[in-house]
Scaffold this active site. Structure first.
Site, PDB file in Angstrom:
ATOM      1  N   ASP A  13       0.820  -1.220   0.000  1.00 26.20           N
ATOM      2  CA  ASP A  13       0.000   0.000   0.000  1.00 26.20           C
ATOM      3  C   ASP A  13       0.850   1.265   0.000  1.00 26.20           C
ATOM      4  O   ASP A  13       0.670   2.153  -0.825  1.00 26.20           O
ATOM      5  CB  ASP A  13      -0.928   0.024   1.229  1.00 26.20           C
ATOM      6  CG  ASP A  13      -1.994  -1.064   1.179  1.00 26.20           C
ATOM      7  OD1 ASP A  13      -2.400  -1.440   0.071  1.00 26.20           O
ATOM      8  OD2 ASP A  13      -2.412  -1.525   2.250  1.00 26.20           O
ATOM      9  N   ARG A  93       0.065   3.179  16.430  1.00 25.72           N
ATOM     10  CA  ARG A  93      -0.357   4.231  15.492  1.00 25.72           C
ATOM     11  C   ARG A  93      -0.240   5.655  16.022  1.00 25.72           C
ATOM     12  O   ARG A  93       0.262   6.523  15.310  1.00 25.72           O
ATOM     13  CB  ARG A  93      -1.797   3.986  15.010  1.00 25.72           C
ATOM     14  CG  ARG A  93      -1.982   2.740  14.159  1.00 25.72           C
ATOM     15  CD  ARG A  93      -0.986   2.622  13.063  1.00 25.72           C
ATOM     16  NE  ARG A  93      -1.287   1.508  12.178  1.00 25.72           N
ATOM     17  CZ  ARG A  93      -0.392   0.843  11.470  1.00 25.72           C
ATOM     18  NH1 ARG A  93       0.887   1.185  11.541  1.00 25.72           N
ATOM     19  NH2 ARG A  93      -0.755  -0.138  10.682  1.00 25.72           N
ATOM     20  N   ASP A 122      -7.076   1.885  11.284  1.00 27.20           N
ATOM     21  CA  ASP A 122      -5.846   2.676  11.275  1.00 27.20           C
ATOM     22  C   ASP A 122      -6.026   4.070  10.690  1.00 27.20           C
ATOM     23  O   ASP A 122      -5.391   5.021  11.135  1.00 27.20           O
ATOM     24  CB  ASP A 122      -4.735   1.898  10.558  1.00 27.20           C
ATOM     25  CG  ASP A 122      -4.265   0.706  11.388  1.00 27.20           C
ATOM     26  OD1 ASP A 122      -4.362   0.787  12.630  1.00 27.20           O
ATOM     27  OD2 ASP A 122      -3.821  -0.296  10.807  1.00 27.20           O
ATOM     28  N   SER A 171      -2.080  -9.379   4.637  1.00 28.14           N
ATOM     29  CA  SER A 171      -1.647  -8.052   5.055  1.00 28.14           C
ATOM     30  C   SER A 171      -1.148  -8.205   6.489  1.00 28.14           C
ATOM     31  O   SER A 171      -1.872  -8.650   7.365  1.00 28.14           O
ATOM     32  CB  SER A 171      -2.826  -7.086   5.000  1.00 28.14           C
ATOM     33  OG  SER A 171      -2.519  -5.937   5.758  1.00 28.14           O
TER      34      SER A 171
HETATM   35  N1  ARG Z   1      -7.279  -5.322  13.749  1.00 28.82           N
HETATM   36  C1  ARG Z   1      -6.103  -4.768  14.321  1.00 28.82           C
HETATM   37  C2  ARG Z   1      -6.314  -3.362  14.754  1.00 28.82           C
HETATM   38  O1  ARG Z   1      -7.187  -2.704  14.248  1.00 28.82           O
HETATM   39  C3  ARG Z   1      -4.881  -4.938  13.453  1.00 28.82           C
HETATM   40  C4  ARG Z   1      -4.884  -4.301  12.132  1.00 28.82           C
HETATM   41  C5  ARG Z   1      -3.571  -4.533  11.492  1.00 28.82           C
HETATM   42  N2  ARG Z   1      -3.457  -4.180  10.102  1.00 28.82           N
HETATM   43  C6  ARG Z   1      -3.011  -5.015   9.143  1.00 28.82           C
HETATM   44  N3  ARG Z   1      -2.861  -4.541   7.967  1.00 28.82           N
HETATM   45  N4  ARG Z   1      -2.739  -6.267   9.360  1.00 28.82           N
HETATM   46  O2  ARG Z   1      -5.596  -2.889  15.596  1.00 28.82           O
END
Ligand code: ARG
Length: 391
Positions: A13, A93, A122, A171
């Site tokens: 990405d 984040r 995110d 991912s």
């Molecule tokens: N579901 C988790 C969260 O919102 C992890 C997301 C991680 N992203 C990924 N591209 N694997 O914190």
């Protein structure tokens, strides 16, 4: 000259985002920032190399210590779990977003960019920090409604090497606290995850002999491992290795994202599982029943804000202040036995223990059992009154 600072991971990405920010958004300069929050060293090195080739300027920031001390220690103290998820990505984040802002300020940039899609959490976690500034905010993956297939083709056309293929299309998001794996065939929640998606943990079925480790906590924070004083980053790294070898810390959750979407999320987090298990156990030894009951509510509220990335919401600090106050007595030692995917507390001690063997023992004790007769007579008294009234 228009400049944008992009939170860069080295993945698909954010790699395609670099040319897109120039071609579709007319930025003249794209500055990338790789935040090292404990991804494997080779990944940081690859991302750095790739960014240096694709971007106009690049920063790799080592944020491991700050991440552990300012975010993960808080999570341990608050027993941070959201629907069983240990809050890895969620906690990294805000820190990454804050660093992107700092780079943009020092570079006199015009805009901040992230590579999040419009379906996840995110985007919210980045933008709640980004939008508290005067910078423009750009989210090309979301704006352009891109699919992974399109991105793979675009990357090939632009000579960007990609690690994912159409078959292995996971991912992954990694930091020192957890590794998250989603997408591809895992999107079907009735598909059993293939063993190859796991990198931090051995299959519990192939686990070695049980192993018992000792953790020492001071004011709710882990300070040593099996007798050796070990600072946070090293301690978590070591526990990921030891726990991972025993298959500890795999989870497979149906998770409620902030937007309301349910998602199937798979994680690996050996150190987090061990530390959270040990910490919670130590609390049960030193906190009062009233503290434990109320703290469970505070912990859950803290985890929700953390999950949503709302670390600048005043309540987040208010709750953390309560949690810190309770941790003054969370000092002591815990023995954890690791075996075949499980981390189980097998012993604990503390100078602040409210547990008293003398009081609770079946043997001689300073408690005169006869004193409890009056207590027993009135225990559940109101239920008896109701039963009488209903006769
Ligand atoms: N579901 C988790 C969260 O919102 C992890 C997301 C991680 N992203 C990924 N591209 N694997 O914190």
């Amino acid at each position: 000259m228009k400049t944008v600072v992009l939170a860069y991971s080295g993945g698909l990405d954010t790699s395609v985002a670099i040319p897109l920010l120039k071609e579709r958004y007319d930025y003249d300069r794209v500055i990338t920032v790789v935040a090292d929050v404990g991804q494997p060293k080779s990944e940081i090195a690859d991302a750095t190399k790739r960014a240096e080739a694709l971007a106009d300027a690049h920063y790799t920031l080592d944020l491991k210590e700050e991440f552990v001390e300012d975010y993960l220690f808080s999570a341990i103290k608050a027993n941070g779990l959201y629907e069983g998820y240990v809050l890895g990505t969620a906690l990294a984040r805000p820190l990454i977003a804050k660093k992107i802002v700092e780079v943009a300020e020092s570079e006199n940039a015009d805009a901040l960019a992230h590579g999040c899609t419009g379906k996840g959490n995110d985007q919210l976690r980045f933008e709640v920090i980004f939008r508290a500034t005067e910078f423009d905010v750009v989210a090309p993956m979301r704006d352009l409604n891109l699919t992974r297939e399109w991105e793979i083709d675009y990357a090939r056309d632009h000579g960007i090497p990609v690690a994912v293929s159409r078959e292995k299309i996971w991912s992954v998001d990694e930091n020192i606290w957890s590794r998250s794996i989603e997408g591809g065939e895992l999107e079907d929640p009735y598909v059993i995850p293939p063993e190859e998606i796991y990198e931090w943990t051995k299959s519990p079925e192939r686990a070695p002999e049980p192993e018992t480790i000792e953790l020492a906590f001071e004011n709710g924070v882990p300070i040593s491992l099996s007798g050796t004083a070990t600072p946070g980053v090293a301690l978590i790294t070591k526990l990921n290795e030891i726990g991972g070898a025993h298959g500890v810390g795999r989870s497979d959750n149906i998770e409620d994202r902030v937007l309301g979407l349910k998602a199937r999320e798979i994680y690996e987090h050996p150190a987090a599982t061990i530390l959270l298990t040990a910490h919670r156990d130590l609390e049960s030894l030193v906190l009062t029943r009233d503290e434990l009951r109320f703290k469970a509510i505070v912990d859950a509220a803290w985890a929700e804000l953390a999950y949503e990335g709302l670390v600048d919401e005043p309540l987040y600090a208010d709750l953390a202040a309560f949690v810190d106050e309770t941790q003054k007595r969370v000092t002591g030692n815990v023995l954890v036995r690791l075996h075949a995917g499980s981390a189980v507390v097998v012993a604990r001690r503390s100078d602040f223990a409210l547990y008293s063997e003398e009081l609770v023992s079946f043997g001689e004790s300073s408690i005169d059992q006869r004193d409890s007769e009056g207590f027993s007579k009135y225990h559940g008294f109101q239920s008896r009154l109701v039963q009488k009234a209903m006769r």
